[in-house]
Design a protein around this motif. Structure first.
Motif, PDB file in Angstrom:
ATOM      1  N   ASP A 113       0.848  -1.186   0.000  1.00 48.70           N
ATOM      2  CA  ASP A 113       0.000   0.000   0.000  1.00 48.70           C
ATOM      3  C   ASP A 113       0.889   1.244   0.000  1.00 48.70           C
ATOM      4  N   PHE A 114       1.095   1.820  -1.169  1.00 47.39           N
ATOM      5  CA  PHE A 114       1.911   3.028  -1.294  1.00 47.39           C
ATOM      6  C   PHE A 114       1.063   4.259  -0.990  1.00 47.39           C
ATOM      7  N   PRO A 115       1.698   5.393  -0.614  1.00 50.39           N
ATOM      8  CA  PRO A 115       3.148   5.627  -0.543  1.00 50.39           C
ATOM      9  C   PRO A 115       3.780   5.012   0.700  1.00 50.39           C
ATOM     10  N   VAL A 116       5.079   4.727   0.600  1.00 48.85           N
ATOM     11  CA  VAL A 116       5.870   4.195   1.700  1.00 48.85           C
ATOM     12  C   VAL A 116       7.035   5.155   1.958  1.00 48.85           C
ATOM     13  N   THR A 117       7.307   5.403   3.242  1.00 55.52           N
ATOM     14  CA  THR A 117       8.408   6.294   3.632  1.00 55.52           C
ATOM     15  C   THR A 117       9.588   5.467   4.116  1.00 55.52           C
ATOM     16  N   LEU A 118      10.790   5.864   3.705  1.00 54.40           N
ATOM     17  CA  LEU A 118      12.028   5.229   4.156  1.00 54.40           C
ATOM     18  C   LEU A 118      12.947   6.294   4.735  1.00 54.40           C
ATOM     19  N   GLU A 119      13.769   5.886   5.680  1.00 52.60           N
ATOM     20  CA  GLU A 119      14.719   6.804   6.314  1.00 52.60           C
ATOM     21  C   GLU A 119      16.137   6.370   5.992  1.00 52.60           C
ATOM     22  N   LEU A 120      16.941   7.295   5.472  1.00 53.08           N
ATOM     23  CA  LEU A 120      18.323   7.014   5.132  1.00 53.08           C
ATOM     24  C   LEU A 120      19.208   7.074   6.368  1.00 53.08           C
ATOM     25  N   TYR A 121      20.435   6.586   6.232  1.00 55.86           N
ATOM     26  CA  TYR A 121      21.387   6.512   7.335  1.00 55.86           C
ATOM     27  C   TYR A 121      21.675   7.872   7.954  1.00 55.86           C
ATOM     28  N   ASP A 122      21.509   8.971   7.181  1.00 54.78           N
ATOM     29  CA  ASP A 122      21.803  10.303   7.705  1.00 54.78           C
ATOM     30  C   ASP A 122      20.579  10.980   8.298  1.00 54.78           C
ATOM     31  N   GLY A 123      19.460  10.257   8.418  1.00 58.89           N
ATOM     32  CA  GLY A 123      18.262  10.798   9.036  1.00 58.89           C
ATOM     33  C   GLY A 123      17.257  11.400   8.073  1.00 58.89           C
ATOM     34  N   THR A 124      17.642  11.615   6.814  1.00 59.09           N
ATOM     35  CA  THR A 124      16.696  12.161   5.847  1.00 59.09           C
ATOM     36  C   THR A 124      15.697  11.089   5.432  1.00 59.09           C
ATOM     37  N   GLN A 125      14.490  11.532   5.079  1.00 60.18           N
ATOM     38  CA  GLN A 125      13.429  10.603   4.686  1.00 60.18           C
ATOM     39  C   GLN A 125      13.048  10.810   3.234  1.00 60.18           C
ATOM     40  N   ILE A 126      12.678   9.716   2.569  1.00 60.26           N
ATOM     41  CA  ILE A 126      12.207   9.773   1.192  1.00 60.26           C
ATOM     42  C   ILE A 126      10.900   8.992   1.106  1.00 60.26           C
ATOM     43  N   THR A 127      10.057   9.376   0.152  1.00 58.49           N
ATOM     44  CA  THR A 127       8.776   8.698  -0.053  1.00 58.49           C
ATOM     45  C   THR A 127       8.759   8.086  -1.442  1.00 58.49           C
ATOM     46  N   VAL A 128       8.326   6.826  -1.526  1.00 61.46           N
ATOM     47  CA  VAL A 128       8.238   6.126  -2.814  1.00 61.46           C
ATOM     48  C   VAL A 128       6.786   5.754  -3.057  1.00 61.46           C
ATOM     49  N   ASN A 129       6.421   5.676  -4.353  1.00 64.20           N
ATOM     50  CA  ASN A 129       5.025   5.466  -4.719  1.00 64.20           C
ATOM     51  C   ASN A 129       4.794   4.243  -5.589  1.00 64.20           C
ATOM     52  N   SER A 130       5.829   3.438  -5.790  1.00 57.42           N
ATOM     53  CA  SER A 130       5.672   2.236  -6.608  1.00 57.42           C
ATOM     54  C   SER A 130       6.774   1.246  -6.273  1.00 57.42           C
ATOM     55  N   ASN A 131       6.603   0.005  -6.735  1.00 52.51           N
ATOM     56  CA  ASN A 131       7.632  -1.009  -6.537  1.00 52.51           C
ATOM     57  C   ASN A 131       8.941  -0.594  -7.191  1.00 52.51           C
ATOM     58  N   ALA A 132       8.849   0.001  -8.373  1.00 55.88           N
ATOM     59  CA  ALA A 132      10.054   0.409  -9.083  1.00 55.88           C
ATOM     60  C   ALA A 132      10.818   1.476  -8.303  1.00 55.88           C
ATOM     61  N   GLU A 133      10.094   2.473  -7.789  1.00 55.17           N
ATOM     62  CA  GLU A 133      10.743   3.526  -7.003  1.00 55.17           C
ATOM     63  C   GLU A 133      11.356   2.947  -5.728  1.00 55.17           C
ATOM     64  N   LEU A 134      10.662   1.986  -5.124  1.00 54.49           N
ATOM     65  CA  LEU A 134      11.169   1.359  -3.907  1.00 54.49           C
ATOM     66  C   LEU A 134      12.481   0.625  -4.178  1.00 54.49           C
ATOM     67  N   ALA A 135      12.513  -0.148  -5.262  1.00 51.90           N
ATOM     68  CA  ALA A 135      13.719  -0.898  -5.609  1.00 51.90           C
ATOM     69  C   ALA A 135      14.890   0.035  -5.885  1.00 51.90           C
ATOM     70  N   VAL A 136      14.650   1.127  -6.594  1.00 57.27           N
ATOM     71  CA  VAL A 136      15.709   2.086  -6.904  1.00 57.27           C
ATOM     72  C   VAL A 136      16.234   2.730  -5.627  1.00 57.27           C
ATOM     73  N   ALA A 137      15.314   3.093  -4.718  1.00 60.27           N
ATOM     74  CA  ALA A 137      15.729   3.739  -3.469  1.00 60.27           C
ATOM     75  C   ALA A 137      16.635   2.833  -2.654  1.00 60.27           C
ATOM     76  N   ILE A 138      16.274   1.559  -2.544  1.00 59.40           N
ATOM     77  CA  ILE A 138      17.099   0.628  -1.760  1.00 59.40           C
ATOM     78  C   ILE A 138      18.430   0.371  -2.453  1.00 59.40           C
ATOM     79  N   GLU A 139      18.392   0.161  -3.769  1.00 49.11           N
ATOM     80  CA  GLU A 139      19.636  -0.079  -4.527  1.00 49.11           C
ATOM     81  C   GLU A 139      20.603   1.097  -4.380  1.00 49.11           C
ATOM     82  N   ASN A 140      20.076   2.321  -4.470  1.00 49.21           N
ATOM     83  CA  ASN A 140      20.934   3.505  -4.374  1.00 49.21           C
ATOM     84  C   ASN A 140      21.517   3.681  -2.986  1.00 49.21           C
ATOM     85  N   ALA A 141      20.806   3.185  -1.965  1.00 47.92           N
ATOM     86  CA  ALA A 141      21.235   3.439  -0.587  1.00 47.92           C
ATOM     87  C   ALA A 141      22.069   2.321   0.016  1.00 47.92           C
TER      88      ALA A 141
END
Length: 589
Positions: free
Chosen positions: A197-225
């Protein structure tokens, strides 16, 4: 999970034959499916989600030497002969402090078995001896290639849906933690279909947060981080696996104070204590002694299989002329070591050198400042814990305990090294009447000392006059504490229970940070100080000052907040004298 959400192909075909139309009414209709809506449990994106939700086993490598599992709290270890119970991640710092007390000693840590360990998939087993633990540790993949992804985390709750082979929803589940998410995936078969159930929020190691709205965006966010930070999955628990570039950037970023020098196994600290070193990118290093004299030298670094080596050369400071092994990097500290009993410890002082004293003046006048610690000749002046400074215009400063207020004077200057100095003078409080050198500046904390002595003053900023600066957790704890009368339900030092010493007393936490302590047998009441603050490192603290005489003196401390209900408050404090925790629990009668 399989029994709840999974239907066999046979069952679905049978149901379809009997109820061609009615089955459609039992399931929630979804939009036309596509790759972004559903995931197969064996897909690459699903595996990335599992790895992100995996249990991190690297945080306790100082104990178990393995990143693929972690020991379950509580457990007991013996460190260089001192027995410690480990109840939380914070307690692991105690082990490191004992190890670091002497930098070139041989450290010994023994685990008291049996213990339980948890793997990355949250499965658990009991380990009965060291041989079993070592055998499992050897199976771990070290060096950053283990299962979990630590540089990015999910922000919960997250809702997921399950589907049958016709892409129709069969169930839903809301997960509230990494463990629940990982166990959800563990209950799926490889070909099972799910959606998020999107959107989903993720928190990076430096405390910043990002929001993703699809499986593709989620995969890219994790791969990049996933490679964006050092997960510290090797067994170097102090994160000493720094690069040459990182070290060069670090040493040129700030001035450094000399805190300890040992040459040929003989201490030279008194001679060089708090000399100021400035490293520049062109390979020059200047040193200011305590009188402000400038000594020039050169520096260079190289990388070897052993790590980073720092070469120092001076015409005058011959005790520094060696190629030093960079033994350890801690926040704000560098430790150098060379064979033959040679050691240098440097402390970062990015913010404490400023030619314009107005900067510190403005900082001090912004808010009130609460005394966290006063050391005189190495002895703590506990009676001053929780006292409050207010620095005002025209050089006027007040000191208050909530009942009595004394007035004094304050001046900000610089010494020969360019270090900022706070001069205090109180007629009725000579303990504070010194020229205090600023030695550490953090977001909400200032530390001062007196050159070449064991004198120290630590103060914490409190901006309660500005509602925007009032922490919600702090307010909640204060409100509960002010909600009636309290008794000491437990007070222990390590394994020794001393609760009976406080049974006659009741406590009321009142306005203006005044604590009233009543002795039940006599009805006599004495005042004290109480405060709830969040430290510069983010920890919630409860300051108590119950005086320095009798059994109540044991309560005078800056306590770590542990937990709270409407009728119970638990605090703890680490005691350096016996290398164990003191535990204090208040309950309503």
């Amino acid at each position: 999970m399989k029994n709840v959400f999974k239907y066999s192909v046979f069952s679905l075909l049978f149901m379809a034959t009997l109820m061609v139309t009615s089955c459609q009414e039992e399931f929630e209709e979804l939009p036309q499916p596509d790759e972004q809506q559903t995931l197969m449990a064996s897909s690459t994106t699903a595996k990335l989600i599992e790895r992100t939700a995996a249990n991190d086993g690297s945080f306790d490598n100082i104990v178990d030497g393995a990143s693929c599992f972690a020991l379950n709290f509580p457990y007991t270890v013996e460190v260089n002969g001192i027995q410690i119970t480990i109840d939380s991640r914070e307690d692991l710092q105690v082990i490191e402090e004992i190890f670091d007390a002497i930098d070139d000693d041989v450290n010994v840590l023994e685990i008291l078995f049996p213990v339980t360990i948890t793997y990355s998939d949250y499965s658990q087993i009991v380990i009965n001896n060291l041989e079993e633990l070592r055998a499992l540790a050897e199976e771990c993949v070290e060096g950053g290639a283990d299962d979990d992804i630590e540089c990015i985390d999910f922000v919960y709750p997250i809702t997921l849906y399950t589907f049958d082979i016709n892409e129709q929803q069969t169930g839903s589940v809301t997960v509230n933690s990494d463990e629940e998410l990982r166990l959800f995936f563990k209950g799926l078969d490889e070909n099972d279909l799910i959606s998020i159930d999107f959107p989903v929020t993720l928190e990076l190691y430096d405390g910043t947060q990002i929001t993703v709205n699809s499986n593709a965006e989620l995969a890219v966010a994790i791969e990049n981080a996933k490679e964006a930070c050092d997960e510290d999955d090797d067994n170097d628990y102090n994160d000493d696996d720094f690069t040459l570039e990182r070290f060069n950037n670090l040493i040129t970023e700030c001035p450094w104070l000399v805190r300890e020098v040992q040459r040929d196994a003989i201490s030279q600290t008194d001679q060089y204590f708090e000399y100021l070193m400035n490293f520049t990118e062109d390979g020059a290093v200047t040193v200011k002694d305590r009188l402000g004299n400038v000594l020039n030298g050169t520096w260079n670094t190289r990388i070897t299989d052993r790590g980073v080596l720092l070469n120092l050369q001076f015409d005058i400071l011959v005790d520094f002329n060696l190629e030093w092994f960079v033994y350890e990097i801690e926040p704000g500290k560098i430790k150098l070591y060379a064979e033959g009993g040679n050691k240098i410890i440097l402390k970062s002082v990015c913010d404490v050198f400023n030619d314009d004293p107005n900067t510190l003046r403005e900082i001090l006048r912004e808010c009130a400042w609460v005394i966290k610690k006063v050391l005189i000749n190495g002895d703590e002046v506990e009676r001053m814990i929780g006292y409050e400074f207010k620095f005002m215009a025209e050089g006027v400063v007040t000191l208050s305990n909530g009942i009595n207020v004394s007035e004094g004077s304050w001046v900000i200057t610089t010494n020969a090294q360019g270090r900022l100095v706070l001069a205090l003078e109180f007629g009725n409080e000579p303990t504070l009447n010194f020229e205090w050198l600023l030695s550490d500046l953090r977001n909400d904390r200032l530390k001062f000392n007196i050159e070449g002595t064991a004198y120290e003053l630590v103060v914490q900023r409190v901006c309660e006059d500005d509602p925007a600066n009032v922490d919600g957790d702090v307010l909640e704890i204060r409100n509960v504490m002010m909600g009636g009368e309290w008794m000491v339900a437990r007070y222990s030092k390590g394994e020794v229970d001393e609760t009976q010493n406080f049974m006659p007393y009741s406590f009321v936490f009142g306005p203006e940070h005044v604590m009233s302590i009543t002795l039940g047998d006599t009805g006599t009441t004495q005042p004290g100080i109480w405060r709830v603050l969040r430290n510069s490192d983010g920890k919630l603290k409860v300051y108590l000052n119950a005086g320095i005489e009798g059994s109540l003196a044991a309560l005078t401390d800056d306590w770590d907040f542990v937990s709270m209900t409407s009728n119970r408050i638990e605090l703890k404090s680490y005691s350096e004298s016996n290398a164990s925790y003191e535990v204090l629990v208040f309950e309503k009668p």
